[in-house]
Scaffold this motif. Sequence first.
Motif, PDB file in Angstrom:
ATOM      1  N   TYR A   1       0.983  -1.181  -0.337  1.00  0.00           N
ATOM      2  CA  TYR A   1       0.084   0.179   0.350  1.00  0.00           C
ATOM      3  C   TYR A   1       0.416   1.641   0.085  1.00  0.00           C
ATOM      4  O   TYR A   1       0.474   2.868  -0.813  1.00  0.00           O
ATOM      5  CB  TYR A   1      -1.016  -0.132   1.029  1.00  0.00           C
ATOM      6  N   ARG A   2       1.422   1.092   1.010  1.00  0.00           N
ATOM      7  CA  ARG A   2       3.072   2.095   0.922  1.00  0.00           C
ATOM      8  C   ARG A   2       3.469   2.376  -0.281  1.00  0.00           C
ATOM      9  O   ARG A   2       3.945   3.471  -0.982  1.00  0.00           O
ATOM     10  CB  ARG A   2       4.005   2.426   1.889  1.00  0.00           C
TER      11      ARG A   2
ATOM     12  N   LYS B   1       1.159   3.815  -2.951  1.00  0.00           N
ATOM     13  CA  LYS B   1       0.957   5.107  -2.742  1.00  0.00           C
ATOM     14  C   LYS B   1       1.658   6.458  -3.289  1.00  0.00           C
ATOM     15  O   LYS B   1       1.018   7.366  -3.912  1.00  0.00           O
ATOM     16  CB  LYS B   1       0.169   5.109  -1.662  1.00  0.00           C
TER      17      LYS B   1
ATOM     18  N   ALA C   1      -1.571   9.084  -5.494  1.00  0.00           N
ATOM     19  CA  ALA C   1      -3.357   8.204  -4.501  1.00  0.00           C
ATOM     20  C   ALA C   1      -4.209   8.346  -5.299  1.00  0.00           C
ATOM     21  O   ALA C   1      -4.760   7.392  -4.347  1.00  0.00           O
ATOM     22  CB  ALA C   1      -2.460   9.415  -3.204  1.00  0.00           C
TER      23      ALA C   1
ATOM     24  N   MET D   1      -5.017   4.897  -6.653  1.00  0.00           N
ATOM     25  CA  MET D   1      -4.599   3.402  -5.501  1.00  0.00           C
ATOM     26  C   MET D   1      -5.796   2.295  -5.819  1.00  0.00           C
ATOM     27  O   MET D   1      -7.570   3.643  -6.105  1.00  0.00           O
ATOM     28  CB  MET D   1      -4.252   4.207  -4.135  1.00  0.00           C
TER      29      MET D   1
ATOM     30  N   SER E   1      -8.778   0.142  -5.193  1.00  0.00           N
ATOM     31  CA  SER E   1      -9.687   0.124  -3.924  1.00  0.00           C
ATOM     32  C   SER E   1      -9.782  -1.210  -3.659  1.00  0.00           C
ATOM     33  O   SER E   1      -9.152  -1.076  -2.000  1.00  0.00           O
ATOM     34  CB  SER E   1     -10.803   0.059  -4.910  1.00  0.00           C
TER      35      SER E   1
ATOM     36  N   LYS F   1      -6.853  -0.202  -1.073  1.00  0.00           N
ATOM     37  CA  LYS F   1      -6.599   0.594   0.033  1.00  0.00           C
ATOM     38  C   LYS F   1      -8.342   0.093   1.495  1.00  0.00           C
ATOM     39  O   LYS F   1      -7.851   0.384   1.909  1.00  0.00           O
ATOM     40  CB  LYS F   1      -7.788   1.748  -0.078  1.00  0.00           C
ATOM     41  N   GLU F   2      -9.063  -1.075   0.760  1.00  0.00           N
ATOM     42  CA  GLU F   2      -9.842  -1.712   1.389  1.00  0.00           C
ATOM     43  C   GLU F   2      -9.046  -2.091   2.179  1.00  0.00           C
ATOM     44  O   GLU F   2      -9.080  -2.450   3.708  1.00  0.00           O
ATOM     45  CB  GLU F   2     -10.798  -2.447   1.083  1.00  0.00           C
TER      46      GLU F   2
ATOM     47  N   TYR G   1      -5.672  -2.404   3.333  1.00  0.00           N
ATOM     48  CA  TYR G   1      -5.124  -1.637   4.270  1.00  0.00           C
ATOM     49  C   TYR G   1      -5.803  -1.776   5.510  1.00  0.00           C
ATOM     50  O   TYR G   1      -5.528  -1.181   6.718  1.00  0.00           O
ATOM     51  CB  TYR G   1      -4.646  -0.242   3.557  1.00  0.00           C
ATOM     52  N   ASP G   2      -7.560  -0.561   4.736  1.00  0.00           N
ATOM     53  CA  ASP G   2      -8.044  -0.042   6.440  1.00  0.00           C
ATOM     54  C   ASP G   2      -7.950  -1.160   7.245  1.00  0.00           C
ATOM     55  O   ASP G   2      -8.576  -1.241   8.332  1.00  0.00           O
ATOM     56  CB  ASP G   2      -9.309   0.398   5.167  1.00  0.00           C
TER      57      ASP G   2
END
Length: 143
Positions: free
Chosen positions: A78-79, A82, A86, A89, A91, A94-95, A97-98
Amino acid sequence: MAYTFLQDDDFDAAIFSTLLKDESDVKLKASLEKNELKAIAIISSRLTGRYNLNAIFSAEESARNHLIVHYAVTITLYRTLKRNAARKMPSDFKEDYDMVMADLDKIMAGKLTPDGLPAIVDGDGNAVGRIATANRRNDNFYI
């Protein structure tokens, strides 16, 4: 590559390995290595005081905890992705990572207990318990 905890094969389940094995992209390799260190720091900050971090991150190939490997890979990718754009990115990254960050917060709060993580032990080999405190303040004296 000279990863601290992860290995090249760990990324195969999350991203096409051909993208990571391009020998010409030195900046990508350096970014992955730096972001792996950041991922380890993020995970360590959430696990400190509950689990033996030295045992977790010094484990050899088959002894590594797969959940921690998954967390480290997800945060590292993710990092790394990104850094380019950003807003572009995907989705699903992102999901993921969250979800990882939410799980780490639950572990830190004691609401989630992953299997197989080594506890902190004292010199005799006994698990060291975490000190628990509670708010005993009672402003209503009639209860």
